[in-house]
Motif scaffolding. Structure first.
Motif, PDB file in Angstrom:
ATOM      1  N   UNK A  54      36.582  -2.326  20.081  1.00  0.00           N
ATOM      2  CA  UNK A  54      37.699  -1.551  20.400  1.00  0.00           C
ATOM      3  C   UNK A  54      38.938  -1.735  19.499  1.00  0.00           C
ATOM      4  N   UNK A  55      39.747  -0.930  19.171  1.00  0.00           N
ATOM      5  CA  UNK A  55      41.005  -1.033  17.982  1.00  0.00           C
ATOM      6  C   UNK A  55      41.730  -1.879  18.740  1.00  0.00           C
ATOM      7  N   UNK A  58      44.773  -0.748  20.679  1.00  0.00           N
ATOM      8  CA  UNK A  58      44.341  -0.023  21.972  1.00  0.00           C
ATOM      9  C   UNK A  58      43.927  -0.974  22.980  1.00  0.00           C
ATOM     10  N   UNK A  62      45.658  -1.590  26.722  1.00  0.00           N
ATOM     11  CA  UNK A  62      44.878  -1.770  27.813  1.00  0.00           C
ATOM     12  C   UNK A  62      45.100  -2.820  28.594  1.00  0.00           C
ATOM     13  N   UNK A  82      50.315  10.055  34.040  1.00  0.00           N
ATOM     14  CA  UNK A  82      49.650   9.407  32.968  1.00  0.00           C
ATOM     15  C   UNK A  82      50.661   8.406  32.701  1.00  0.00           C
ATOM     16  N   UNK A  96      50.484  14.081  30.075  1.00  0.00           N
ATOM     17  CA  UNK A  96      49.636  13.735  28.958  1.00  0.00           C
ATOM     18  C   UNK A  96      49.928  14.507  27.439  1.00  0.00           C
ATOM     19  N   UNK A 100      51.756  12.126  24.352  1.00  0.00           N
ATOM     20  CA  UNK A 100      51.234  12.083  22.913  1.00  0.00           C
ATOM     21  C   UNK A 100      52.337  12.492  21.955  1.00  0.00           C
ATOM     22  N   UNK A 110      47.032   6.536  16.362  1.00  0.00           N
ATOM     23  CA  UNK A 110      46.182   6.592  17.442  1.00  0.00           C
ATOM     24  C   UNK A 110      45.529   5.177  17.854  1.00  0.00           C
ATOM     25  N   UNK A 113      47.985   2.820  20.441  1.00  0.00           N
ATOM     26  CA  UNK A 113      48.243   2.956  21.521  1.00  0.00           C
ATOM     27  C   UNK A 113      47.304   3.697  22.539  1.00  0.00           C
ATOM     28  N   UNK A 114      47.282   3.586  23.969  1.00  0.00           N
ATOM     29  CA  UNK A 114      46.430   4.469  24.702  1.00  0.00           C
ATOM     30  C   UNK A 114      47.276   4.973  25.902  1.00  0.00           C
ATOM     31  N   UNK A 115      46.448   5.939  26.564  1.00  0.00           N
ATOM     32  CA  UNK A 115      47.005   6.552  27.733  1.00  0.00           C
ATOM     33  C   UNK A 115      45.881   6.097  28.965  1.00  0.00           C
ATOM     34  N   UNK A 116      46.606   6.245  30.257  1.00  0.00           N
ATOM     35  CA  UNK A 116      46.001   5.925  31.355  1.00  0.00           C
ATOM     36  C   UNK A 116      46.157   6.881  32.483  1.00  0.00           C
ATOM     37  N   UNK A 117      45.491   7.006  33.268  1.00  0.00           N
ATOM     38  CA  UNK A 117      45.901   7.795  34.865  1.00  0.00           C
ATOM     39  C   UNK A 117      46.056   6.684  35.695  1.00  0.00           C
ATOM     40  N   UNK A 125      39.993  -1.601  31.575  1.00  0.00           N
ATOM     41  CA  UNK A 125      39.577  -0.491  30.816  1.00  0.00           C
ATOM     42  C   UNK A 125      38.603  -0.759  29.923  1.00  0.00           C
TER      43      UNK A 125
ATOM     44  N   UNK B  43      47.487  18.595  19.597  1.00  0.00           N
ATOM     45  CA  UNK B  43      47.573  19.301  20.808  1.00  0.00           C
ATOM     46  C   UNK B  43      47.607  20.813  20.783  1.00  0.00           C
ATOM     47  N   UNK B  83      39.617   6.751  16.944  1.00  0.00           N
ATOM     48  CA  UNK B  83      39.660   5.193  17.505  1.00  0.00           C
ATOM     49  C   UNK B  83      38.722   4.841  18.557  1.00  0.00           C
ATOM     50  N   UNK B  84      37.964   3.814  18.467  1.00  0.00           N
ATOM     51  CA  UNK B  84      37.303   3.325  19.711  1.00  0.00           C
ATOM     52  C   UNK B  84      38.106   2.597  20.663  1.00  0.00           C
ATOM     53  N   UNK B 124      41.666  17.233  29.349  1.00  0.00           N
ATOM     54  CA  UNK B 124      42.327  15.700  29.015  1.00  0.00           C
ATOM     55  C   UNK B 124      41.059  14.784  29.382  1.00  0.00           C
TER      56      UNK B 124
END
Lengths: 150, 181
Positions: A54-55, A58, A62, A82, A96, A100, A110, A113-117, A125, B43, B83-84, B124
């Motif tokens: 995992x980066x 990120x 998380x 989000x 979302x 972004x 990218x 960072x990370x996105x979550x609900x 995560x 996007x 990215x992972x 998404x």
């Protein structure tokens, strides 16, 4: 391995969780049973097997999300929205696409960072999810019949 | 409401689908939908983005799964640009999960492999895409799981008499009924 004296054992029993002070460094240690430590070990090592690959940016995002999740869930109006984290920093809460765009505007990569609900999560995560892959295929109706009557 | 799939046919017999120069066999009852992938920061899908067929598999436990070979050759993406973010376990093996956006292409009504001119719908992926090493040959075609539809508020209906499916976003009537419940 350090063996406890009888007096130390009794002193430790009286304190929960048992703490030990190194008078030289003034460093305090919390003692936990080996079985308990082994259960928690993966949470203490961000680069263990569960998080391998995992980066790092990120992963930090998380972990920050996971730490904030109880507070986010406490606000009902946020559920289903989000949320985006850039390491320990919360970029924002919203759509979302909007989040972004904000990350792109800030010039964030990218993998940073990370996105979550915002919703209850069964596990952190970064912990691998066990899935059923599906995609079970049969060749035709006759082979399906053979399987059904096997 | 936006209809995404319009009377999309599926067959009760084996068939095949073309991806570039490859012809991939299909089994009976497999619902094929055409999609594109992009890095998640994209996007607006570029007009020349590659699209490829996937199986809509309601039994699939992840959002989207693809072989690394298909990702390169069919989706036209380099894994290094995605990215992972996670890993999953499938049958005891670890599979990397990468960030990406999924784009669903609308079909021409009643045609499975003819795509409409309308812009693709952004789907998404809150859990990313699972990328399997190609040597196992799994998944034979990329898989779109039911969770992807659920998490994006997409409605799916199946007409067994005509063997077609329809997929759409939420309409006013559905919103009202949901609110009244």
């Amino acid at each position: 391995m350090i063996e406890l004296t009888r007096e130390q054992r009794e002193a430790l029993r009286a304190e929960k969780p048992p703490a030990v002070l190194d008078p030289g460094s003034q460093q305090t240690y919390i003692l936990v049973r080996r079985e308990d430590y082994e259960r928690l070990e993966h949470l203490l090592k961000p680069d263990n097997e569960a998080t391998a690959g995992i980066a790092p940016g990120i992963l930090r995002s998380q972990q920050a999300f996971w730490g904030d999740l109880p507070e986010l869930l406490a606000q009902n109006k946020l559920r289903g929205e989000w949320v985006c984290y850039y390491g320990d920093d919360r970029v924002g809460i919203g759509s979302y696409e909007g989040l972004i765009r904000e990350c792109v505007r800030r010039g964030l990569r990218r993998d940073e960072y990370d996105l979550f609900i915002i919703e209850p999560h069964a596990r952190p995560p970064w912990e691998p999810e066990e899935i059923d892959g599906g995609g079970h295929e049969v060749d035709d109706e006759r082979s399906f019949d053979r399987l059904s009557h096997a | 409401m936006t209809a995404v799939l319009r009377d999309l046919p599926f067959l009760e017999v084996a068939d095949e689908v073309s991806v570039g120069r490859e012809r991939v066999p299909l089994k009976a009852y497999q619902i094929i939908v055409w999609v594109s992938l992009s890095p998640s920061e994209v996007l607006e899908l570029p007009p020349r983005a590659q699209c490829f067929p996937t199986i809509l598999d309601t039994g699939h436990g992840h959002r989207f799964s693809i072989q690394d070979r298909q990702l390169t050759q069919w989706a036209g993406l380099d894994l290094r640009g995605l990215p992972a973010r996670d890993r999953l376990r499938n049958g005891g093996r670890h599979v990397p999960v990468h960030t990406a956006n999924l784009w669903l292409h609308a079909n021409v009504r009643g045609k499975r492999d003819d795509l409409s001119d309308s812009p693709p719908c952004l789907v998404r992926l809150d859990r990313g895409i699972a990328v399997y090493p190609g040597q196992d040959g799994y998944p034979r075609l990329p898989l779109v799981g039911l969770g992807t539809l659920v998490r994006n508020g997409l409605y799916l209906s199946l007409d067994p008499k005509r063997c077609v499916v329809n997929r759409r976003t939420q309409d006013r009537k559905t919103k009202l009924l949901h609110w009244l419940r």
